[in-house]
Design an enzyme around this catalytic site. Sequence first.
Site: not given
Length: 566
Positions: A222, A457, A495
Amino acid sequence: MAIPKTVFSGGAMLAAAALLAACGTTGPKSLGLGADPAAACAALAAAAIAPAAIGLPSGAAMIDSATLVPATALAVAERGPSPAARITPATPAHCRLLGRIAPLDATAPPILFRVNLPLAWNGRSVQYGGGGFNGTLITGLALVPAARFDQPTPLAQGYVTYGTDSGHQNVAGQPPQAFALNDEALANFAHASYKKVRDVAVALMQRAYGQAPQKLYFMGSSEGGREALTMAQRYPQDFDGIFSRVPVINWTGLQHAGTRNGIATFGEGWLRPAQVQLAHNAVLASCDAADGAADRIVSNPVACLQRFDPASLRCAAGTSGDNCLNDAQVQAVRTLRSPWRSPVPLAHGVTEYPGWGIGGEATPAFASTGGWNAWWTGTSAPTVPPQPSNGIAWFYGSGALQYFYARNPLIDVRSYRAEDFAARIAAVSQLMDSTNPDLGAFQARGGKLLMLEHMADYAQSPFAGIRYYESVVARMGRDNADRFLRLYTAPGVDHVGSGAPANVDMLGALADWVERGRAPSGLQLVEQEVQPPFKVVRARPLCEWPLWPRYTGGDVSQAASFQCSR
């Protein structure tokens, strides 16, 4: 309230020890902290790293504490913001160094860091990336991104590990984006803190063991994935191997696109949780079995985007309710899947942020885990200012526009126009966007880079990372790119690693490529129970982009039953 954890020992610990022993047979000869590691550790409390040892303009680095920490056992929490976050891995005894790097601007916060020195060092190190807007010190003790739950951490394998808060600390009652009003804090968050902490960690390894690390790795997911790519682009000489998972790579585009997506759900556009489930079920009905197996995973999301039209769920005239979508809701879904085109130039020739993918819309939400209910729609209609039940992307994006671009915490982002902040957008884009396709210097020094995108995601679009990869290939040529770069995709995964098989030993694959010249091959993703012995529930081949796993026959829980196909 703290989430209770269950502590384990016995068989689980023996299995980890056996794996650790196997890992320890191939690396550089180990070094130690000496016959009295407690004394050697305590002596490092006096360490100071001069600015001259740091490769950017910087204040000095000081150690606040040096503590020999005893070994701890594996523990698993009942809940957590991601499957991996529920696990507190077993940790060996080590020397914990906590310190800070002084700012140049007296009004800027210091950069906090933590370095973990194993008693028996394998000559390598792993820097951990952060997450969100950072502001919390990364310990370097967790599982690395995408790791199998049953594998030892890098520290347990003999790596020095370290992390940072990126140069600011979250303050209760303040939005996490507020630090960006300070220029040095923003530059530290963008790139400088990771470089500075890397240099300090190398100096501390030299002091503790009498030599610098032989190999250095960076692993991030991320925001940490963006940091990972930033290291390859800005500081190509600093790392031998880098792993970037679900990177928020086109950062400026993401914040603007995420805010746009949130605005589309105001009024009649907001989808209730039951309607999110409706969309999820319709996507599965249209696309799930297209890969040959009805396993509730959309294995070929690119084809599914063409196959499924949200207008098929439009309410008939004069009707409404949870079993259909109104016109505003259909348009909101189309907005989510459409590119955001920047009205002002972004760094490295980027002109837009791609639309989001498909599949996993109703993956259950808890904290950062989940699909639309976690990241896009939330569980209640969006508000100004955002509330906790709103989608995370609305909270993140609207705050970023206020503090990073408009630099006005009071602006209502529904009336924000990017054209009015063109100069500021260009400046922040140059700082934050890790989209430079020129990785020639990183390749020339022998660096290896692995990327992994999760195709379900909704925190960021997986197509942003895919476009970046394709831009590197276009600039450097396929043959050159293949010598040092791989991009993999994981269908159905959200995610943070939920929804479908998502776990794979990327550190092992990266070290094999860097240190033994063995390019990754035959990698598998596994989905595991989040309880020891971390049983594998199902597996899939990890396919290089643009391949995807097609079912060919056999047990659908086995990777061998699928083949990477176009």
